[in-house]
Design a protein around this motif. Structure first.
Motif, PDB file in Angstrom:
ATOM      1  N   ILE A 408       0.842  -1.203   0.000  1.00  0.00           N
ATOM      2  CA  ILE A 408       0.000   0.000   0.000  1.00  0.00           C
ATOM      3  C   ILE A 408       0.874   1.250   0.000  1.00  0.00           C
ATOM      4  CG2 ILE A 408      -1.660   1.340   1.364  1.00  0.00           C
ATOM      5  CD1 ILE A 408      -2.981  -1.010   0.080  1.00  0.00           C
ATOM      6  N   ASP A 409       1.935   1.245   0.820  1.00  0.00           N
ATOM      7  CA  ASP A 409       2.838   2.401   0.872  1.00  0.00           C
ATOM      8  C   ASP A 409       3.482   2.658  -0.488  1.00  0.00           C
ATOM      9  OD1 ASP A 409       2.256   2.701   3.512  1.00  0.00           O
ATOM     10  OD2 ASP A 409       4.178   1.955   4.278  1.00  0.00           O
ATOM     11  N   GLN A 410       3.880   1.588  -1.166  1.00  0.00           N
ATOM     12  CA  GLN A 410       4.511   1.742  -2.492  1.00  0.00           C
ATOM     13  C   GLN A 410       3.525   2.331  -3.502  1.00  0.00           C
ATOM     14  OE1 GLN A 410       6.041  -2.169  -3.426  1.00  0.00           O
ATOM     15  NE2 GLN A 410       7.907  -1.874  -2.213  1.00  0.00           N
ATOM     16  N   GLU A 411       2.258   1.890  -3.428  1.00  0.00           N
ATOM     17  CA  GLU A 411       1.246   2.418  -4.339  1.00  0.00           C
ATOM     18  C   GLU A 411       0.997   3.894  -4.059  1.00  0.00           C
ATOM     19  OE1 GLU A 411      -1.693   2.576  -7.329  1.00  0.00           O
ATOM     20  OE2 GLU A 411       0.014   1.249  -6.950  1.00  0.00           O
ATOM     21  N   MET A 412       0.945   4.268  -2.772  1.00  0.00           N
ATOM     22  CA  MET A 412       0.727   5.673  -2.423  1.00  0.00           C
ATOM     23  C   MET A 412       1.933   6.520  -2.846  1.00  0.00           C
ATOM     24  SD  MET A 412      -2.340   5.632  -1.273  1.00  0.00           S
ATOM     25  CE  MET A 412      -2.203   7.314  -1.755  1.00  0.00           C
ATOM     26  N   TYR A 413       3.136   5.977  -2.682  1.00  0.00           N
ATOM     27  CA  TYR A 413       4.355   6.702  -3.081  1.00  0.00           C
ATOM     28  C   TYR A 413       4.338   6.989  -4.583  1.00  0.00           C
ATOM     29  CZ  TYR A 413       9.330   7.767  -3.717  1.00  0.00           C
ATOM     30  OH  TYR A 413      10.502   8.376  -4.057  1.00  0.00           O
ATOM     31  N   ARG A 414       3.933   5.966  -5.346  1.00  0.00           N
ATOM     32  CA  ARG A 414       3.869   6.144  -6.805  1.00  0.00           C
ATOM     33  C   ARG A 414       2.903   7.276  -7.171  1.00  0.00           C
ATOM     34  NH1 ARG A 414       0.661   4.908 -10.797  1.00  0.00           N
ATOM     35  NH2 ARG A 414      -0.851   3.803  -9.480  1.00  0.00           N
ATOM     36  N   LYS A 415       1.735   7.289  -6.527  1.00  0.00           N
ATOM     37  CA  LYS A 415       0.733   8.308  -6.843  1.00  0.00           C
ATOM     38  C   LYS A 415       1.185   9.702  -6.406  1.00  0.00           C
ATOM     39  CE  LYS A 415      -3.323   5.290  -6.886  1.00  0.00           C
ATOM     40  NZ  LYS A 415      -4.688   5.059  -6.414  1.00  0.00           N
ATOM     41  N   ILE A 416       1.826   9.777  -5.243  1.00  0.00           N
ATOM     42  CA  ILE A 416       2.277  11.079  -4.733  1.00  0.00           C
ATOM     43  C   ILE A 416       3.383  11.651  -5.610  1.00  0.00           C
ATOM     44  CG2 ILE A 416       3.552  12.141  -2.806  1.00  0.00           C
ATOM     45  CD1 ILE A 416       1.836  10.293  -0.957  1.00  0.00           C
ATOM     46  N   VAL A 417       4.308  10.790  -6.040  1.00  0.00           N
ATOM     47  CA  VAL A 417       5.391  11.243  -6.924  1.00  0.00           C
ATOM     48  C   VAL A 417       4.818  11.709  -8.261  1.00  0.00           C
ATOM     49  CG1 VAL A 417       7.395  10.474  -8.250  1.00  0.00           C
ATOM     50  CG2 VAL A 417       7.187   9.854  -5.840  1.00  0.00           C
ATOM     51  N   GLU A 418       3.814  10.989  -8.778  1.00  0.00           N
ATOM     52  CA  GLU A 418       3.168  11.385 -10.037  1.00  0.00           C
ATOM     53  C   GLU A 418       2.510  12.755  -9.916  1.00  0.00           C
ATOM     54  OE1 GLU A 418       0.430   8.396 -11.289  1.00  0.00           O
ATOM     55  OE2 GLU A 418       1.995   7.036 -12.010  1.00  0.00           O
ATOM     56  N   ASN A 419       1.933  13.035  -8.738  1.00  0.00           N
ATOM     57  CA  ASN A 419       1.269  14.330  -8.523  1.00  0.00           C
ATOM     58  C   ASN A 419       2.262  15.484  -8.411  1.00  0.00           C
ATOM     59  OD1 ASN A 419      -1.211  13.133  -8.515  1.00  0.00           O
ATOM     60  ND2 ASN A 419      -1.473  13.149  -6.291  1.00  0.00           N
ATOM     61  N   LYS A 420       3.528  15.150  -8.047  1.00  0.00           N
ATOM     62  CA  LYS A 420       4.596  16.154  -7.902  1.00  0.00           C
ATOM     63  C   LYS A 420       4.215  17.270  -6.936  1.00  0.00           C
ATOM     64  CE  LYS A 420       6.362  15.307 -12.552  1.00  0.00           C
ATOM     65  NZ  LYS A 420       6.654  15.866 -13.891  1.00  0.00           N
ATOM     66  N   SER A 421       3.449  16.913  -5.897  1.00  0.00           N
ATOM     67  CA  SER A 421       2.990  17.922  -4.941  1.00  0.00           C
ATOM     68  C   SER A 421       3.830  17.935  -3.668  1.00  0.00           C
ATOM     69  CB  SER A 421       1.525  17.659  -4.560  1.00  0.00           C
ATOM     70  OG  SER A 421       1.375  16.345  -4.056  1.00  0.00           O
ATOM     71  N   VAL A 422       4.714  16.945  -3.537  1.00  0.00           N
ATOM     72  CA  VAL A 422       5.527  16.817  -2.329  1.00  0.00           C
ATOM     73  C   VAL A 422       6.983  16.651  -2.745  1.00  0.00           C
ATOM     74  CG1 VAL A 422       5.944  15.423  -0.266  1.00  0.00           C
ATOM     75  CG2 VAL A 422       3.613  15.742  -1.081  1.00  0.00           C
TER      76      VAL A 422
END
Length: 588
Positions: A408-422
């Motif tokens: 789950i953490d890896q999936e969230m990391y992928r989405k957060i990196v894609e958003n480029k918001s952090v």
């Protein structure tokens, strides 16, 4: 601070009395037709028989008596006798202002605080936590947090399984592999090594290997049973090994529970209850509760009102060995002696219901608990995969809990990196926070007793009824508040003005329900009710946000009012997510 619904009920009660009717009919509920009104009272229909009068006429009398109320801006009677109520905007604004100024957000501490033990772990030592342990841990943790918030003394106990056949199996397998170890030499009188003769990885491999062999090799199983018995009799070398197993296993369990942000006040074990068993058994015999049946010692627990067969509660097997039932009863004895709890709540798989019916009845019948001690069973359903069967790995095995969290953490990391918001440096920590919300909210948003499908794709979505959506809403509010401060605004001293739009009033009404929701969720042991509440609150906020130009509002008083409302919504959402067991990052 009184609940909003209590204030409205008070107004309705005064109106019923003023109109010549008994105030007991003035029960107010949230409207099931929000398109028509915000609250409703159906008491006029209940009063029909007592007053021999048409409900509509009674409702009209009450509505007229409520005219001029500072709490209600509109009260109407509609067929066949409903009383529809809309809250006065100035009153609602004042209520939320008081709520904002209250550090507890209008929620009162219980007037009768109780001591409640929550048994919500239940893992066996020497085995890794798997997804089957998830529900107990996070449902129990949420209930513990809710109870503490409301002023109760909540004691969380992991209740480890550490005294059964699995210990004998591990000892037997270890003896097969490393017979030279001093633990197996009965003549050894020196000090045993302080370092365990295995790592956690080795320990977790040893048990399943031993378990599988015991099912095929009867001689091996007999040796394991004998080792279990010798351990329970206190054989010195085996006790030393048991201590190693406990240390290595418990340290690993603590690490895994920490990843779930789950904490226990007690790390009690089945073995802790053993000293209480002999006296408990003896007393049950002497007082005529326990008797022998085909060599086993049992207590009858069936009742005349039973619609299905409830077997006797077995205390000892024919060979004199104790069972889970015995240990659970002795644990109740220990808990009553140490804590005198008002309630003991077991958060366990619903398939264990019969076991706990037997245990609870036996405890009551034999006087192990006081008459007013509550014994509660919260049975939860199964966490299933998309195929509707218990959640498994791709290979078909039981998934380790740490692997589920990692995925789950890896999936969230992928989405957060894609958003480029952090920033990259913060993305991993943010992914862990959001991932935890996905797991916990995904589970807790379902009624505990029901099975549910763990859908990774849906639970990690930033849209819909998910943990990440709730956190995204909180982060959005934080961003608006930060910009307001950056532009010279202050969060101190603001005054909340009456709602300027329907969407603002809807948001205010939902925010005001906080204290009612928390009280009700704890009373019914239903964390899903808090999930439903913050989902609706988030929806109401986002509707208001999209319809309102908050930061570009030229009227400074109106802007300050909206900022106060947003800050209050943020506090409510963060309090609720804290009760559910997760928190929001600063950015997503």
């Amino acid at each position: 601070m009184k609940k909003l619904i209590e204030r409205i009920t008070e107004e309705a009660a005064k109106a019923f009395e003023k109109a010549g009717y008994d105030s007991s009919y003035a029960r107010v509920t949230v409207s099931n037709r929000p398109d028509l009104c915000e609250y409703q009272c159906n008491g006029a229909m209940a009063a029909k028989k007592a007053y021999q009068k048409a409900p509509l006429l009674i409702a009209e009398d009450v509505a007229a008596a409520m005219d001029g109320s500072e709490v209600c801006e509109e009260v109407t009677a509609v067929k066949p006798g409903f009383i529809n109520i809309k809250i006065a905007k100035p009153f609602l604004a004042e209520y939320l202002q008081q709520m904002y100024e209250d550090e507890r957000l209008s929620s009162e501490l219980s007037s009768e605080p109780k001591t409640i033990i929550v048994d919500y772990g239940g893992p066996n030592v020497a085995k890794p936590l798997h997804v089957g342990h998830l529900r107990s841990a996070i449902i129990g943790e949420s209930l513990k947090r809710m109870g503490r918030f409301l002023g109760h003394r909540m004691i969380g106990d992991v209740h480890l399984g550490d005294w059964g056949l699995q210990m004998g199996l591990i000892i037997t397998e270890l003896k097969e592999r490393k017979p030279e170890l001093p633990y197996f030499d009965e003549s050894f009188e020196g000090e045993y090594p302080s370092e365990a003769p295995f790592t956690i990885s080795e320990l977790e491999e040893i048990y399943p290997a031993a378990s599988a062999r015991s099912k095929e090799d009867e001689d091996y199983r007999e040796r394991a049973l004998a080792a279990t018995h010798e351990l329970q009799e206190g054989r010195r070398g085996y006790m030393a090994l048991w201590n190693h197993i406990m240390t290595v296993s418990v340290n690993d369990l603590k690490e895994n529970y920490k990843k779930l942000d789950v904490e226990f006040d007690l790390w009690k074990k089945e073995s802790d209850a053993q000293p209480y068993i002999p006296e408990m058994i003896q007393r049950m015999k002497e007082e005529g509760f326990a008797y022998e049946d085909q060599g086993a010692l049992v207590v009858d627990v069936k009742e005349e009102t039973d619609s299905k067969e409830i077997p006797p509660c077995m205390l000892l097997k024919s060979d004199g060995a104790s069972l889970y039932t015995t240990t659970d009863l002795a644990t109740i004895v220990e808990r009553m002696k140490l804590f005198q709890p008002d309630e003991i709540l077991y958060v366990v798989d619903k398939r264990q219901e019969l076991h706990f019916i037997q245990v609870f009845r036996c405890a009551r019948k034999t006087g192990l608990v006081k008459p007013d001690t509550k014994l509660s069973f919260l049975g939860f359903g199964t966490m299933n995969g998309k195929d509707g069967k218990p959640f498994k790995t791709r290979e078909g095995g039981v998934m380790r809990l740490e692997n589920l969290i990692r995925d789950i953490d890896q999936e969230m990391y992928r989405k957060i990196v894609e958003n480029k918001s952090v920033k990259d440096t913060d993305a991993e920590k943010t992914a862990e926070m959001v991932g935890l919300s996905a797991i916990k909210y995904g589970d807790l948003s379902n009624q505990a007793s029901k099975d549910y499908v763990f859908d990774t794709e849906r639970f990690t979505s930033f849209e819909g009824n998910t943990g990440p959506y709730i956190l995204y809403t909180i982060v959005r509010i934080k961003s608006i508040l930060a910009r307001y401060v950056e532009e010279g605004g202050s969060l101190q001293g603001n005054v909340l003005m009456p709602a300027a739009s329907d969407s603002e009033k809807a948001l205010m009404l939902e925010t005001a329900r906080f204290n009612s929701v928390v009280d009700n969720a704890f009373e019914e042991k239903a964390p899903h009710k808090i999930c439903s509440y913050i989902y609706e609150l988030s929806n109401d906020f986002n509707r208001f946000y999209h319809e309102t130009k908050i930061l570009t509002e030229e009227n400074s008083g109106q802007k300050a009012s909206w900022i106060l409302l947003l800050d209050l919504v943020r506090r409510v959402l963060e309090e609720c997510t804290g009760l559910l067991g997760f928190s929001a990052p600063e950015r997503m």
